[in-house]
Design an enzyme around this catalytic site. Structure first.
Site, PDB file in Angstrom:
ATOM      1  N   ARG A   1     -25.625  68.819  31.229  1.00  0.00           N
ATOM      2  CA  ARG A   1     -25.615  70.282  31.377  1.00  0.00           C
ATOM      3  C   ARG A   1     -24.696  70.756  32.505  1.00  0.00           C
ATOM      4  NH1 ARG A   1     -31.671  72.221  31.693  1.00  0.00           N
ATOM      5  NH2 ARG A   1     -32.106  70.069  32.306  1.00  0.00           N
TER       6      ARG A   1
ATOM      7  N   SER B   1       8.212  83.763  72.004  1.00  0.00           N
ATOM      8  CA  SER B   1       7.916  84.123  70.617  1.00  0.00           C
ATOM      9  C   SER B   1       9.020  83.696  69.659  1.00  0.00           C
ATOM     10  CB  SER B   1       7.729  85.635  70.507  1.00  0.00           C
ATOM     11  OG  SER B   1       6.632  86.045  71.283  1.00  0.00           O
TER      12      SER B   1
END
Length: 453
Positions: free
Chosen positions: A18, A391
């Site tokens: 199932r 950055s």
């Protein structure tokens, strides 16, 4: 009870049709651990570390999964499916080794609690020969009823065979059972298959034992303990119950959660007291978090160790091998993989740090990435103590940046940077006066040309 030996027989030979899956049913996961793994962990906690695993479909995979958790295990194949009594006898050679206690559990009941198994073993230690674990569902319809008399369990009556008065009994059979080791095999061999299905039912040992004057009792355990998994729907329902248990456990241990229902744990998540978890956090396997840390919303953490008083997220992703020291900060949209982040280091936003070491108090600017993979191999990046990386920098591994160094924003770093140095790795900026007017005129002409076509 510690002096009593115990064998746990885990019945894991069901087909699981199932589930509609190529994976054996008991290997589907709850909180990142196979269903049968949850059962194995529970029985270990109750002193049942010797395990006889009864397998069927996918035997090798099931065995491998359980052996990863338990070393002292024997494996027994149930070739034919002739009932639960027949399944237990598949492990006869293990039972014959001689144990004080024999516990029989199912491999598809992942919510069984150690406390329930300990309670059953305590009854055996107190002189009972058989202990049946029962529960009280909201609606007992369809379950076998436990028929008691003067504190003894005298029979397990299936719904179809129960009288009207017996159907009113709310105490039902959970299927889990404990037996005294010195009489278990004899009782199991007395089970007959004289029923419509021609199968050997383990529950028949109750009446057999009573007929011999043995002590048979029932104990009540929480209904959650006996929930079996047969479908994907039941798998999801069991996951929800497990998660709620874990959330409660964590909060009672001193972990703060603003929206507990949105936090999802793995089976092995370890979190110390005074950690705060904001909403919508997912923990994969292998996570440990020290006291004082805050995990901000929408973070995903797996295979990571986080030190005390750190700050993670929001929207952070820590992948396997991420090791963060105390007071480290990993901010929004930062991904860390297989990297050591030193004490007080900051990766505030929009960065990828993989296969790297970041020193204490280093500051990694937004948009910085470690370029660790060349399509064939992965390489390491070393970033020193108190280093500042500007950055939008790309650190092309293998490369090292020394202590107290400074990397200018927008740099592509391909060579090692010495300590205390300033590194630039970017093209020189050029200014073309009036060129913007020419570009706009060119683009406008192209646009008109396309429109005319």
């Amino acid at each position: 009870m510690t002096s009593r030996t115990c064998l746990t027989v885990i019945l894991a030979a069901g087909e699981g049709t199932r589930m509609k899956s190529s994976l054996p049913k008991v290997l589907h996961e709850i909180a990142g651990l196979p269903i049968v793994g949850h059962v194995a962990k529970a029985v270990q906690g109750a002193g049942g570390s010797d395990i006889a695993l009864v397998v069927g479909r996918g035997a090798d995979k099931v065995e491998t999964s359980v052996r990863a958790l338990v070393s002292n295990i024997t494996v027994h194949e149930q070739v034919e499916r002739l009932g639960t009594g027949h399944a237990v006898l598949a492990a006869q050679s293990a039972i014959e080794a001689g144990y004080d206690d024999i516990i029989v559990v199912f491999g598809d009941t992942p919510l069984i609690e150690t406390s329930a198994l300990e309670m059953a073993r305590e009854k055996l230690a107190g002189g009972s020969d058989i202990v049946v674990m029962g529960f009280r569902p909201e609606n007992p319809h369809g379950y076998g009823r436990l028929i008691e008399q003067d504190g003894r369990l005298i029979a397990i009556r299936e719904e179809k065979d129960a009288s009207e008065s017996e159907k009113k009994i709310g105490f039902c059979n959970g299927g889990l059972m404990a037996l005294r080791g010195d009489s278990a095999l004899a009782l199991l061999h007395m089970i007959k298959n004289e029923n419509a299905k021609g199968e050997y039912y383990l529950t028949d040992v109750v009446e057999i034992a009573n007929s011999q004057g043995k002590s048979v009792v029932a104990i009540e355990i929480s209904p959650d303990n006996v929930i079996g998994i047969n479908t994907r729907l039941e798998l999801a329902e069991a996951e929800a119950i497990w998660q709620n248990r874990k959330r409660r456990e964590m909060m009672l241990a001193g972990v703060s959660m603003q929206a507990p229902e949105t936090v999802f744990f793995s089976h092995d998540t370890v979190i110390e007291a005074d950690v705060t978890l904001e909403p919508n956090i997912v923990f994969g396997p292998g996570v440990s978090i020290a006291s004082g840390t805050v995990i901000h919303a929408f973070s995903h953490i797996e295979g990571a160790s986080i030190g005390a008083n750190a700050s993670i997220g929001p929207f952070a992703r820590l992948r396997p091998g991420a090791n963060l020291a105390a007071k480290a900060k990993v901010g929004n949209f930062v991904e860390v993989k297989n990297a050591k982040i030193g004490q007080g280091a900051k990766l505030n936003h929009l960065s990828y740090i993989g296969d790297a070491t970041v020193g204490a108090d280093a500051n990694i600017g937004a948009g910085t990435i470690t370029c660790n993979y060349d399509g064939y191999n992965k390489y390491h990046t070393e970033i020193g103590t108190n280093t500042f990386v500007g950055s939008n920098s790309s650190l092309v591994a293998p490369v090292s940046i020394g202590d107290n160094a400074y990397v200018a924003s927008g740099s592509v770093i391909t060579e090692n940077v010495p300590a205390d140095a300033l590194a630039f790795g970017r093209a020189r900026q050029e200014i073309k006066e009036g060129r913007a007017v020419q570009l706009r005129a060119r683009y406008a002409a192209l646009k008109l040309s396309k429109k005319a076509e």
